[in-house]
Enzyme design. Structure first.
Site, short mmCIF file in Angstrom:
data_model
loop_
_atom_site.label_atom_id
_atom_site.label_comp_id
_atom_site.label_asym_id
_atom_site.label_seq_id
_atom_site.Cartn_x
_atom_site.Cartn_y
_atom_site.Cartn_z
N ILE A 12 -8.00 5.70 0.94
CA ILE A 12 -6.99 5.44 -0.11
C ILE A 12 -7.12 3.97 -0.52
O ILE A 12 -7.19 3.09 0.36
CB ILE A 12 -5.56 5.70 0.44
CG1 ILE A 12 -5.43 7.12 1.03
CG2 ILE A 12 -4.51 5.45 -0.64
CD1 ILE A 12 -5.57 8.25 0.05
N TYR A 64 -8.90 2.45 17.00
CA TYR A 64 -8.04 2.86 15.88
C TYR A 64 -7.96 4.38 15.81
O TYR A 64 -6.88 4.97 15.70
CB TYR A 64 -8.59 2.30 14.57
CG TYR A 64 -7.90 2.80 13.32
CD1 TYR A 64 -6.60 2.41 13.00
CD2 TYR A 64 -8.55 3.69 12.44
CE1 TYR A 64 -5.97 2.87 11.85
CE2 TYR A 64 -7.92 4.16 11.29
CZ TYR A 64 -6.64 3.75 11.00
OH TYR A 64 -6.00 4.21 9.86
N ASP A 121 9.16 -3.96 7.28
CA ASP A 121 7.79 -4.47 7.36
C ASP A 121 7.80 -5.84 8.02
O ASP A 121 8.83 -6.50 8.12
CB ASP A 121 7.17 -4.57 5.96
CG ASP A 121 5.65 -4.55 5.98
OD1 ASP A 121 5.07 -3.52 5.59
OD2 ASP A 121 5.03 -5.56 6.40
N THR A 163 -5.88 0.67 -1.14
CA THR A 163 -4.70 -0.16 -0.86
C THR A 163 -5.22 -1.57 -0.57
O THR A 163 -6.44 -1.77 -0.43
CB THR A 163 -3.93 0.34 0.39
OG1 THR A 163 -4.73 0.07 1.55
CG2 THR A 163 -3.60 1.82 0.32
N ASP A 215 8.65 -7.57 13.08
CA ASP A 215 7.41 -7.07 13.69
C ASP A 215 7.79 -5.89 14.58
O ASP A 215 8.47 -6.05 15.60
CB ASP A 215 6.74 -8.18 14.52
CG ASP A 215 5.41 -7.73 15.10
OD1 ASP A 215 5.17 -6.50 15.22
OD2 ASP A 215 4.60 -8.61 15.45
N GLY A 221 0.78 -1.24 0.00
CA GLY A 221 0.00 0.00 0.00
C GLY A 221 0.81 1.28 0.00
O GLY A 221 1.72 1.48 -0.82
N1 LIG Z 1 -5.68 3.10 3.14
C1 LIG Z 1 -6.37 4.03 3.78
O1 LIG Z 1 -7.52 4.37 3.40
C2 LIG Z 1 -5.79 4.71 5.00
C3 LIG Z 1 -6.48 5.78 5.57
C4 LIG Z 1 -5.96 6.41 6.68
C5 LIG Z 1 -4.77 6.00 7.24
N2 LIG Z 1 -4.11 4.94 6.69
C6 LIG Z 1 -2.86 4.52 7.33
O2 LIG Z 1 -1.84 4.43 6.34
C7 LIG Z 1 -0.90 3.43 6.73
C8 LIG Z 1 -0.71 2.45 5.59
O3 LIG Z 1 -1.96 1.83 5.33
P1 LIG Z 1 -2.25 0.98 4.00
O4 LIG Z 1 -3.64 1.25 3.62
O5 LIG Z 1 -1.16 1.18 3.04
O6 LIG Z 1 -2.23 -0.50 4.63
P2 LIG Z 1 -1.53 -1.83 4.13
O7 LIG Z 1 -2.13 -2.91 4.97
O8 LIG Z 1 -1.57 -1.97 2.65
O9 LIG Z 1 0.00 -1.59 4.57
C9 LIG Z 1 0.35 -1.52 5.93
C10 LIG Z 1 1.69 -2.23 6.10
O10 LIG Z 1 2.08 -2.09 7.47
C11 LIG Z 1 2.68 -3.33 7.86
N3 LIG Z 1 2.60 -3.54 9.30
C12 LIG Z 1 1.48 -3.60 10.05
N4 LIG Z 1 1.80 -3.91 11.31
C13 LIG Z 1 3.15 -4.01 11.35
C14 LIG Z 1 4.07 -4.34 12.38
N5 LIG Z 1 3.66 -4.62 13.63
N6 LIG Z 1 5.38 -4.38 12.09
C15 LIG Z 1 5.81 -4.12 10.83
N7 LIG Z 1 4.98 -3.82 9.81
C16 LIG Z 1 3.67 -3.79 10.08
C17 LIG Z 1 1.84 -4.38 7.14
O11 LIG Z 1 2.52 -5.63 7.05
C18 LIG Z 1 1.61 -3.72 5.80
O12 LIG Z 1 2.59 -4.10 4.85
C19 LIG Z 1 -1.44 2.80 8.01
O13 LIG Z 1 -0.83 3.43 9.12
C20 LIG Z 1 -2.93 3.15 7.95
O14 LIG Z 1 -3.54 3.19 9.23
C21 LIG Z 1 -4.58 4.28 5.59
#
Ligand SMILES: NC(=O)c1ccc[n+]([C@@H]2O[C@H](COP(=O)([O-])OP(=O)(O)OC[C@H]3O[C@@H](n4cnc5c(N)ncnc54)[C@H](O)[C@@H]3O)[C@@H](O)[C@H]2O)c1
Length: 262
Positions: A196, A163, A47, A198, A72, A27
């Site tokens: 977004i 969250y 990651d 993803t 992690d 993402g």
């Molecule tokens: N996509 C959206 O609509 C949106 C909206 C608001 C905020 N966000 C924030 O943006 C960020 C990215 O979200 P995304 O949509 O790309 O999600 P995603 O799930 O595609 O990517 C998140 C990544 O974080 C990694 N991750 C999670 N926990 C982890 C840990 N304990 N250690 C190491 N890596 C870890 C996951 O393995 C994953 O690859 C997040 O913080 C999410 O809360 C996303």
């Protein structure tokens, strides 16, 4: 006028910078890591998921600019391990982009103590602990930390208490660390993504779950893409944002401030 104000460059350039990017296997984090390399940075991509990191590494045209660490980030020794990996591979970090996180929803009555702890740990704790572990290694001329909040950290949304509270904490600690670290020339800002597309959201978007509550009600009605956020992160990480610290920038098509209606 000082030399920084006089120097004009292409926007968001990160030439010669060393950046740690978390959440880089998927993402927003993955697109950000890719963009950082294309803007000239050396990137330590971090990651939980080794497979996603390997896929990212395959896409990068300049492999020497990317090193991956599968860990992690909620583990006790993870922040120090990431900091040491950066020092050994690329040297001192100039940029930390805390993007790893996980969303979740559910009614208040069904939220367990374990849920509360999990969302705080993964969304807020990872950013706080990695900042604490890496800041001592930033060079004397400082650098930038960019955190990832959410529009849910700015606006109350039904059914998302742990969250949203964790993302609110990210916004708050962004201001706090900006105060703590300004004299070291480390700027601390955050982005607050709206919806977004993803891997974390695509199924719900395809099912139309956000059509009324988000997409149609915001001034810019298209669904956001990871590059919308990555561009903002790169800007805040770069010298273009040299006089910006302590702010959370909503990148949400206007949803956090404005409602569109026919
Ligand atoms: N996509 C959206 O609509 C949106 C909206 C608001 C905020 N966000 C924030 O943006 C960020 C990215 O979200 P995304 O949509 O790309 O999600 P995603 O799930 O595609 O990517 C998140 C990544 O974080 C990694 N991750 C999670 N926990 C982890 C840990 N304990 N250690 C190491 N890596 C870890 C996951 O393995 C994953 O690859 C997040 O913080 C999410 O809360 C996303």
């Amino acid at each position: 006028m000082n030399s920084r104000a006089e120097s004009l460059s292409l926007p968001g350039q990160l030439t010669g910078r060393t950046a740690i990017v978390t959440g880089a296997a998927s993402g927003i984090g993955r697109v950000t890591a890719d963009l950082f390399v294309r803007r000239g940075a050396r990137v330590l991509a971090v990651d939980l998921h080794a497979d996603g990191l390997a896929e990212l590494a395959e896409r990068i045209a300049t492999p020497d600019s990317l090193h991956t660490v599968a860990v992690d980030l909620t583990d006790a020794g993870a922040p120090d391990h990431v900091a040491q990996s950066c020092l050994e591979r690329f040297g001192a970090p100039n940029v930390l982009a805390n993007i790893a996180g996980k969303a979740g929803d559910g009614p208040l009555e069904d939220t367990t103590d374990e849920d509360l702890d999990f969302y705080l740990r993964v969304n807020f704790g990872t950013a706080f602990r990695l900042s604490r572990a890496t800041v001592p290694h930033f060079p004397p001329d400082g650098g930038a930390i960019v955190n990832t909040s959410s529009t849910f950290g700015l606006v109350g949304v039904r059914g998302s208490a742990p969250y949203s509270a964790a993302k609110g904490a990210v916004t708050s600690v962004t201001r706090q660390l900006a105060a703590d670290l300004g004299r070291r020339n480390i700027r601390v800002n955050a982005v607050a993504p709206g919806l977004i597309a993803t891997p974390a959201t695509q199924a719900k978007i395809d099912a139309g779950l956000f059509d009324d509550s988000v997409t149609r009600s915001r001034p810019l009605p298209r669904v956001g893409v990871p590059a919308d956020i990555a561009n903002a992160v790169a800007f805040l990480a770069s010298e273009d944002a040299a006089f910006i610290t302590g702010v959370t920038v909503p990148v949400c098509g206007g949803w956090s401030t404005t409602r569109y209606r026919d």
